[in-house]
Design a protein around this motif. Structure first.
Motif, mmCIF file in Angstrom:
data_model
loop_
_atom_site.group_PDB
_atom_site.id
_atom_site.type_symbol
_atom_site.label_atom_id
_atom_site.label_comp_id
_atom_site.label_asym_id
_atom_site.label_seq_id
_atom_site.Cartn_x
_atom_site.Cartn_y
_atom_site.Cartn_z
ATOM 1 N N GLY A 29 -11.455 -44.174 76.064
ATOM 2 C CA GLY A 29 -10.750 -45.423 75.792
ATOM 3 C C GLY A 29 -9.398 -45.529 76.456
ATOM 4 N N VAL A 30 -8.747 -44.397 76.735
ATOM 5 C CA VAL A 30 -7.392 -44.377 77.320
ATOM 6 C C VAL A 30 -6.487 -45.370 76.586
ATOM 7 C CG1 VAL A 30 -6.063 -44.262 79.475
ATOM 8 C CG2 VAL A 30 -8.510 -43.819 79.528
ATOM 9 N N HIS A 31 -6.296 -45.120 75.297
ATOM 10 C CA HIS A 31 -5.467 -45.991 74.463
ATOM 11 C C HIS A 31 -3.979 -45.664 74.661
ATOM 12 C CE1 HIS A 31 -5.133 -42.457 71.932
ATOM 13 N NE2 HIS A 31 -6.427 -42.472 71.653
ATOM 14 N N VAL A 86 -12.049 -43.019 84.305
ATOM 15 C CA VAL A 86 -11.449 -42.504 85.537
ATOM 16 C C VAL A 86 -10.476 -43.520 86.118
ATOM 17 C CG1 VAL A 86 -11.928 -41.906 87.941
ATOM 18 C CG2 VAL A 86 -13.314 -40.905 86.108
ATOM 19 N N GLN A 87 -10.888 -44.780 86.184
ATOM 20 C CA GLN A 87 -10.022 -45.810 86.762
ATOM 21 C C GLN A 87 -8.726 -45.949 85.972
ATOM 22 O OE1 GLN A 87 -12.532 -49.318 86.972
ATOM 23 N NE2 GLN A 87 -13.215 -48.823 89.046
ATOM 24 N N GLU A 88 -8.809 -45.895 84.659
ATOM 25 C CA GLU A 88 -7.611 -46.076 83.839
ATOM 26 C C GLU A 88 -6.679 -44.871 83.951
ATOM 27 O OE1 GLU A 88 -5.233 -48.570 81.837
ATOM 28 O OE2 GLU A 88 -7.224 -49.040 82.612
ATOM 29 N N VAL A 89 -7.251 -43.664 83.978
ATOM 30 C CA VAL A 89 -6.430 -42.457 84.143
ATOM 31 C C VAL A 89 -5.699 -42.497 85.484
ATOM 32 C CG1 VAL A 89 -6.548 -39.960 84.523
ATOM 33 C CG2 VAL A 89 -7.740 -40.965 82.584
ATOM 34 N N VAL A 90 -6.416 -42.829 86.542
ATOM 35 C CA VAL A 90 -5.821 -42.880 87.887
ATOM 36 C C VAL A 90 -4.735 -43.947 87.957
ATOM 37 C CG1 VAL A 90 -6.292 -43.400 90.316
ATOM 38 C CG2 VAL A 90 -7.863 -41.935 89.020
ATOM 39 N N ARG A 91 -4.941 -45.051 87.252
ATOM 40 C CA ARG A 91 -3.966 -46.155 87.260
ATOM 41 C C ARG A 91 -2.612 -45.711 86.731
ATOM 42 N NH1 ARG A 91 -2.218 -50.610 84.338
ATOM 43 N NH2 ARG A 91 -3.236 -49.954 82.415
ATOM 44 N N HIS A 92 -2.594 -44.633 85.934
ATOM 45 C CA HIS A 92 -1.343 -44.151 85.351
ATOM 46 C C HIS A 92 -0.706 -43.035 86.176
ATOM 47 C CE1 HIS A 92 -2.708 -46.504 81.894
ATOM 48 N NE2 HIS A 92 -1.445 -46.515 81.542
ATOM 49 N N GLY A 93 -1.075 -42.937 87.449
ATOM 50 C CA GLY A 93 -0.349 -42.052 88.342
ATOM 51 C C GLY A 93 -0.827 -40.613 88.384
ATOM 52 N N SER A 175 -10.523 -42.595 67.156
ATOM 53 C CA SER A 175 -11.278 -42.916 65.936
ATOM 54 C C SER A 175 -10.923 -44.305 65.423
ATOM 55 C CB SER A 175 -11.003 -41.869 64.848
ATOM 56 O OG SER A 175 -11.471 -40.604 65.235
ATOM 57 N N ASN A 176 -9.629 -44.619 65.412
ATOM 58 C CA ASN A 176 -9.203 -45.954 64.978
ATOM 59 C C ASN A 176 -9.717 -47.028 65.926
ATOM 60 O OD1 ASN A 176 -7.827 -44.862 62.823
ATOM 61 N ND2 ASN A 176 -5.840 -44.890 63.844
ATOM 62 N N LEU A 177 -9.734 -46.716 67.206
ATOM 63 C CA LEU A 177 -10.244 -47.668 68.192
ATOM 64 C C LEU A 177 -11.740 -47.889 68.001
ATOM 65 C CD1 LEU A 177 -9.883 -49.450 70.650
ATOM 66 C CD2 LEU A 177 -9.885 -47.402 72.086
ATOM 67 N N ARG A 178 -12.490 -46.823 67.729
ATOM 68 C CA ARG A 178 -13.931 -46.973 67.475
ATOM 69 C C ARG A 178 -14.178 -47.841 66.242
ATOM 70 N NH1 ARG A 178 -13.751 -41.273 68.712
ATOM 71 N NH2 ARG A 178 -14.565 -40.957 70.833
ATOM 72 N N ALA A 191 -4.548 -54.185 70.709
ATOM 73 C CA ALA A 191 -3.277 -53.607 70.274
ATOM 74 C C ALA A 191 -3.266 -52.088 70.461
ATOM 75 C CB ALA A 191 -3.023 -53.962 68.811
ATOM 76 N N LEU A 192 -4.384 -51.433 70.252
ATOM 77 C CA LEU A 192 -4.459 -49.980 70.405
ATOM 78 C C LEU A 192 -4.522 -49.567 71.871
ATOM 79 C CD1 LEU A 192 -7.004 -49.206 67.548
ATOM 80 C CD2 LEU A 192 -4.593 -48.578 67.577
ATOM 81 N N LEU A 193 -5.151 -50.387 72.699
ATOM 82 C CA LEU A 193 -5.308 -50.075 74.115
ATOM 83 C C LEU A 193 -4.102 -50.503 74.962
ATOM 84 C CD1 LEU A 193 -9.003 -51.244 74.557
ATOM 85 C CD2 LEU A 193 -8.198 -48.904 74.931
ATOM 86 N N GLY A 194 -3.487 -51.619 74.559
ATOM 87 C CA GLY A 194 -2.447 -52.196 75.393
ATOM 88 C C GLY A 194 -3.006 -53.096 76.480
ATOM 89 N N TYR A 195 -4.314 -53.277 76.504
ATOM 90 C CA TYR A 195 -4.992 -54.160 77.465
ATOM 91 C C TYR A 195 -6.302 -54.609 76.825
ATOM 92 C CZ TYR A 195 -7.396 -49.722 78.494
ATOM 93 O OH TYR A 195 -8.079 -48.535 78.378
ATOM 94 N N PRO A 196 -6.914 -55.693 77.319
ATOM 95 C CA PRO A 196 -8.161 -56.175 76.710
ATOM 96 C C PRO A 196 -9.292 -55.155 76.880
ATOM 97 C CG PRO A 196 -7.172 -57.869 78.104
ATOM 98 C CD PRO A 196 -6.433 -56.606 78.388
ATOM 99 N N TYR A 197 -10.141 -55.063 75.875
ATOM 100 C CA TYR A 197 -11.269 -54.147 75.954
ATOM 101 C C TYR A 197 -12.264 -54.640 76.994
ATOM 102 C CZ TYR A 197 -15.210 -51.261 74.651
ATOM 103 O OH TYR A 197 -16.252 -50.380 74.689
ATOM 104 N N ARG A 198 -12.803 -53.728 77.789
ATOM 105 C CA ARG A 198 -13.700 -54.124 78.868
ATOM 106 C C ARG A 198 -14.688 -53.010 79.196
ATOM 107 N NH1 ARG A 198 -8.242 -54.147 81.366
ATOM 108 N NH2 ARG A 198 -7.881 -52.110 82.314
ATOM 109 N N LEU A 199 -15.718 -53.390 79.940
ATOM 110 C CA LEU A 199 -16.735 -52.443 80.386
ATOM 111 C C LEU A 199 -17.111 -52.766 81.820
ATOM 112 C CD1 LEU A 199 -19.690 -50.799 78.820
ATOM 113 C CD2 LEU A 199 -20.270 -52.509 80.549
ATOM 114 N N THR A 200 -17.229 -51.726 82.638
ATOM 115 C CA THR A 200 -17.598 -51.890 84.040
ATOM 116 C C THR A 200 -18.909 -51.169 84.314
ATOM 117 O OG1 THR A 200 -15.253 -51.926 84.665
ATOM 118 C CG2 THR A 200 -16.862 -51.551 86.428
ATOM 119 N N SER A 201 -19.858 -51.866 84.920
ATOM 120 C CA SER A 201 -21.106 -51.233 85.347
ATOM 121 C C SER A 201 -21.777 -52.129 86.374
ATOM 122 C CB SER A 201 -22.041 -50.968 84.162
ATOM 123 O OG SER A 201 -22.423 -52.170 83.528
#
Length: 321
Positions: A29-31, A86-93, A175-178, A191-201
């Protein structure tokens, strides 16, 4: 411009001896709690000429043990696909990302071997950031004290980080996000993520039922134990056009038209028909409309979809895309 990230599926690295600033976790989730960890690793790495690095696992260790014990229902629901994580982790440098297969070999690795093979030989670790309750190695036998002893021996520093609270002082956790996603509470998830929830495939072929009833859909696979509640959602679709495309999506097992029990995400683009087969699309979930239902016949199903599409259009009429 952020530096590129090197992805490793095994350690030791084959192409570098660069010393690293490392953190370890599942990062599902990279919250906002995860993001605080990533920012700390990035900042320390850049300040001390160390490569900001993440070690994560696929599958989730709890999912591995759930399957091994014959109790797959005990596996945690999956928040994000590996691609999204992976994309979210990389986005944070993060400059190095080790995605290690969690299997029998890794699960039986002693804490000492974990430190030596992954941290010391694997990444030339000079600084390690972990949670205060971090455990590792066979039967979770490794603790912070063992890490500190190893750090003194091998020359790396340990820093621990406390839980990150939300605006109300509640711990931010996967757990709270789930729980929020299981309830279809997209505002809480945001609110937990700081960005809208999304899925890529990737978009795949469906049964063409939607097209036959006037509602062609993008069909995308979802993780086997996907965290989001089954139902119908207002969505935005990214990656198929220069601008986000408005849509309405159904997540579930399609009980009216099939009995396979396999969950799928079907998205109908509002007033837009394009060939997206094989393309990578990101579906951003905006608003939960209703639960998935089994209808007695196709006309009843079509009437419900008509209403879903109308409500989605109403949403976008009042909210900018």
């Amino acid at each position: 411009m952020k530096p590129s990230c090197r992805l490793y599926r095994r350690l030791p690295r084959h192409d570098s001896q660069r010393p690293s600033a490392v953190t370890i976790g599942n990062f599902d989730g990279v919250h906002l709690g995860h993001q605080a960890i990533l920012e700390r690793v990035r900042a320390h790495g850049l300040a001390h000429a160390l490569a900001p690095t993440v070690i994560t696992f696929d599958p989730h260790p709890r999912a591995f043990f759930a399957r091994r014990t014959g109790r797959p229902e005990k596996a945690p629901a999956q928040i994000s696909t590996l691609r999204d994580k992976v994309q979210e982790v990389v986005r944070h440098g993060i400059q190095q990302l080790a995605v290690l297969r969690f299997d029998e070999r890794l699960s039986s690795m002693s804490p000492e071997t974990f430190i030596e093979q992954l941290l010391v030989e694997g990444l030339n670790t000079r600084w390690l950031l972990v949670g205060e309750d971090f455990r590792y190695g066979h039967k979770r036998a490794g603790d912070i004290e063992l890490l500190r002893q190893a750090g003194s021996r091998y020359g790396f520093e340990i820093e621990t980080i406390a839980d990150v609270p939300d605006a109300a002082g509640q711990r931010i956790s996967s757990s709270n996000l789930r729980e929020a996603l299981a309830a279809g509470d997209l505002d809480r998830a945001h609110a937990l993520l700081g960005y809208p929830y999304r899925l890529t495939s990737h978009v795949g072929h469906g049964q063409k039922i939607g097209r036959n009833i006037g509602y062609p859909t993008l069909n995308q696979p979802v993780p086997e134990r996907f965290a989001l509640r089954n139902g119908v959602y207002v969505v935005k679709v990214h990656g198929l056009s220069e601008r986000p495309l408005p849509g309405v999506a159904s997540l579930g097992v399609r009980p009216t038209v099939t009995d396979t029990g396999r969950r799928v995400l079907e998205t109908h683009l509002l007033d837009c028909d394009l060939d997206a087969y094989g393309k990578l699309a990101t579906v951003e979930f905006v608003r939960f409309l209703r639960d998935e239902e089994k209808f007695p016949d196709l006309p009843t199903l079509i009437a419900a979809i008509d209403d879903d599409a109308r409500r989605a259009r109403d949403h976008f009429a009042f909210h900018e895309l």
